[in-house]
Design a protein around this motif. Structure first.
Motif, PDB file in Angstrom:
ATOM      1  N   HIS A 436       0.854  -1.194   0.000  1.00 56.45           N
ATOM      2  CA  HIS A 436       0.000   0.000   0.000  1.00 56.45           C
ATOM      3  C   HIS A 436       0.885   1.237   0.000  1.00 56.45           C
ATOM      4  N   LEU A 476      -3.919   3.363   7.738  1.00 57.08           N
ATOM      5  CA  LEU A 476      -4.365   2.368   6.757  1.00 57.08           C
ATOM      6  C   LEU A 476      -5.609   1.646   7.255  1.00 57.08           C
ATOM      7  N   SER A 477      -5.616   1.299   8.536  1.00 58.19           N
ATOM      8  CA  SER A 477      -6.800   0.641   9.106  1.00 58.19           C
ATOM      9  C   SER A 477      -8.025   1.547   8.999  1.00 58.19           C
ATOM     10  N   TRP A 479      -8.478   3.892   6.785  1.00 64.10           N
ATOM     11  CA  TRP A 479      -8.828   3.975   5.365  1.00 64.10           C
ATOM     12  C   TRP A 479      -9.614   2.734   4.926  1.00 64.10           C
ATOM     13  N   GLN A 480      -9.164   1.562   5.351  1.00 63.78           N
ATOM     14  CA  GLN A 480      -9.811   0.321   4.936  1.00 63.78           C
ATOM     15  C   GLN A 480     -11.182   0.145   5.588  1.00 63.78           C
ATOM     16  N   ALA A 481     -11.381   0.785   6.732  1.00 65.06           N
ATOM     17  CA  ALA A 481     -12.658   0.662   7.433  1.00 65.06           C
ATOM     18  C   ALA A 481     -13.679   1.711   6.976  1.00 65.06           C
ATOM     19  N   ARG A 482     -13.305   2.561   6.052  1.00 64.48           N
ATOM     20  CA  ARG A 482     -14.215   3.611   5.615  1.00 64.48           C
ATOM     21  C   ARG A 482     -15.374   3.023   4.815  1.00 64.48           C
ATOM     22  N   PRO A 484     -16.991   2.835   1.449  1.00 63.63           N
ATOM     23  CA  PRO A 484     -16.500   3.141   0.097  1.00 63.63           C
ATOM     24  C   PRO A 484     -17.305   4.217  -0.621  1.00 63.63           C
ATOM     25  N   TRP A 493      -4.813   9.590   1.565  1.00 62.04           N
ATOM     26  CA  TRP A 493      -5.516   8.397   1.106  1.00 62.04           C
ATOM     27  C   TRP A 493      -4.488   7.337   0.718  1.00 62.04           C
ATOM     28  N   ASP A 496      -3.514   0.542  -3.292  1.00 64.52           N
ATOM     29  CA  ASP A 496      -2.836  -0.741  -3.112  1.00 64.52           C
ATOM     30  C   ASP A 496      -2.057  -1.116  -4.370  1.00 64.52           C
TER      31      ASP A 496
END
Length: 555
Positions: A436, A476-477, A479-482, A484, A493, A496
């Motif tokens: 990432h 990152l966590s 961002w991934q939990a947002r 979409p 932001w 990957d």
């Protein structure tokens, strides 16, 4: 003692005297001042060395012991500045030697003015200190000569330097004073190099976080801004709360640490085994050496060499005290938009058929890192999305065989008044593979984005986004939990590796930005202009590459 307004005014007066006296080149003027600072400071350094030797009951030979053979016999009879008398210790007898003590700053600056001053400094002072420099750790004075030949101007400059009180200033004040001199350099070098804004350097160094025991390298050191910032950062992180103060630098307050938690062994490592650099320009080497010396790093050797055309072997590295296995940290702002004669490029740094310095330097810096070493490099935006084979090959290598941690997009205008080119900072580590990439979008850097870029403003994205970088695993966590589909309004932001591959390893922040409706409808005109300029530069580069290929076919 902090840098005072009076000291700044004195430096500005020196600049005005030089410019008004017919010396318009700020790089040459800064170089001449560095020589005068050296002449001034060596007297107090010599005195300190003598006292230390007496305390330790060790023998010591002063720089100013013995006699000096005059290079110009005319200097055997030099009029004194005092009532027209001949200076008794500047020879009246016609003999070809004078006591070396006459080269103490306090001796010759108090007695000489006018033509006699120019002649003595040109013919005797410069050779004397060149001899001392040649015997030191590095030949700071090699090839140095007096460039201020106007008697009135030299007299005024010497008087003002004498009034700065450098001997009583601490290393931070001396360094700040010299940085004020360097700020006057507002032109790019022949290869496209120019002074990096110090607040950008400080933020980048803070993000990389170099520490004791690591080797730190800048292959295009310029005036040593990155190395100085790394040294200050290490001192700050090894300071107790009582040893930290605030200093005003370029209109902004910044913390300064005395480094009181550094052990004597730590200090020895910092002074001799931590910092490394080189530059192709001898003037930059001298300015970098003075910048480091004023901060207590007189043993750091800045080499004069072009790393793109000459490679050092293991024996040469050992002789120069360079680490064979590579450096722990590389920090650099390599020259933009320069070109190297294709036939002179070292095989080890070649990237396809390109002769662009920004790509060649990036390849060199990647190869200069030890395994798991980390780097932060300022690059023009075209490096991140250029479509030539060399651009793509280098980005592919970075993503697939190394770890690109982050790309920090800087606003256009950061490098005014030198250049309006759009730039980013590329953070990467050697080895592994990229999963990432964190993109950080700086819209304001704390200074007005005008023609001079030196007026402080309150809005500054750098501190907050530097924290995002420091906590990038948590970021990152998040961002991934947002959601979409939800709007993303933060100025950072991620993308990957699959997304990078699908876009020809494009590393431009704008390519992956999750635009909100408002952002999509009302894009900042400055951003659009920056992208157009970067595209134009890429087109120019591709045409130059095509020109080279056609020339080879014709040959």
């Amino acid at each position: 003692m902090p840098l005072t307004a009076e000291m700044r005014r004195s430096i500005d007066q020196i600049r005005d005297y030089l410019f008004g006296g017919g010396y318009p080149d700020p790089v040459s003027n800064a170089e001449q001042l560095s020589f005068l600072f050296f002449f001034y400071l060596l007297e107090s350094i010599d005195d300190e060395n003598k006292v230390r030797a007496e305390v330790l009951k060790q023998p010591y030979t002063s720089f100013f012991n013995g006699d000096w053979t005059l290079r110009n016999p005319s200097n055997a009879t030099i009029p004194s500045a005092h009532e027209g008398d001949l200076a008794a210790t500047v020879l009246q007898t016609g003999t070809p030697t004078i006591p070396r003590s006459r080269f103490r700053w306090s001796a010759w600056t108090g007695e000489l003015t006018g033509d006699a001053l120019v002649r003595f400094v040109r013919d005797e002072v410069f050779p004397f200190f060149a001899e001392i420099g040649a015997a030191g750790a590095h030949d700071f004075m090699r090839g140095a000569r007096l460039g201020i030949n106007e008697p009135t101007v030299l007299s005024q400059v010497v008087r003002l330097v004498d009034g700065l009180g450098l001997a009583d200033a601490d290393s931070d004040t001396k360094g700040d004073l010299f940085e004020h001199v360097l700020r006057q350099i507002r032109q790019a070098g022949e290869l496209g190099q120019f002074r990096t804004p110090r607040h950008i350097i400080r933020s980048v160094v803070e993000m990389v976080d170099p520490t004791i025991g690591e080797t730190i390298y800048d292959p295009a050191a310029g005036t040593a801004g990155f190395l100085v910032a790394a040294y200050n950062h290490i001192r700050l992180t090894h300071s107790s709360p009582d040893a930290i103060s605030e200093a005003e630098v370029e209109g902004k307050s910044q913390p300064r640490g005395l480094g009181d938690r550094l052990t004597p062994e730590d200090i020895a490592i910092l002074q001799r085994k931590t910092f490394f650099g080189n530059d192709v320009d001898p003037k930059m080497v001298r300015l970098a050496t003075m910048n480091l010396t004023l901060r207590g790093l007189a043993n750091v050797r800045i080499l004069q060499r072009n790393v793109l055309t000459a490679v050092l072997g293991d024996e040469q590295k050992a002789g120069l005290g360079l680490p064979r296995g590579g450096f722990d940290v590389v920090l650099a702002n390599p020259p933009f938009s320069g070109r190297v004669d294709k036939d002179r490029i070292a095989e080890e740094v070649r990237v396809g058929a390109t002769s662009s310095t920004e790509l060649l330097f990036l390849k060199y810096m990647l190869d200069s890192l030890r395994s798991e070493g980390r780097a932060a490099v300022i690059v023009p935006e075209g490096v991140l999305f250029g479509s030539t084979a060399a651009h793509k090959a280098l980005r592919c290598q970075l993503v697939e065989s190394n770890q690109v941690d982050a790309v920090m997009s800087l606003p256009g205008g950061v490098f005014h008044p030198y250049s309006g080119v759009k730039t980013s900072v590329l953070f990467f580590r050697k080895g592994g593979q990229t999963e990432h990439v964190l993109f950080l979008h700086i819209e304001q850097d704390g200074y007005a984005l005008d023609a001079n870029h030196d007026t402080p403003i309150a809005t500054d994205d750098l501190p907050r986004l530097a924290k995002v970088y420091a906590l990038r695993e948590e970021s990152l966590s998040q961002w991934q939990a947002r959601e979409p589909e939800a709007e993303w309004n933060d100025k950072w932001w991620f993308a990957d590796a699959p997304a990078l591959r699908a876009n020809d390893y494009n590393l431009s922040a704008s390519r992956y930005r999750p635009l909100s409706e408002a952002q999509a409808e009302h894009r900042n005109p400055r951003e659009i202009l920056d992208e157009l300029i970067a595209l134009q530069l890429e087109c120019t580069e591709e045409m130059e590459t095509l020109r080279t290929l056609l020339a080879e076919l014709d040959g």
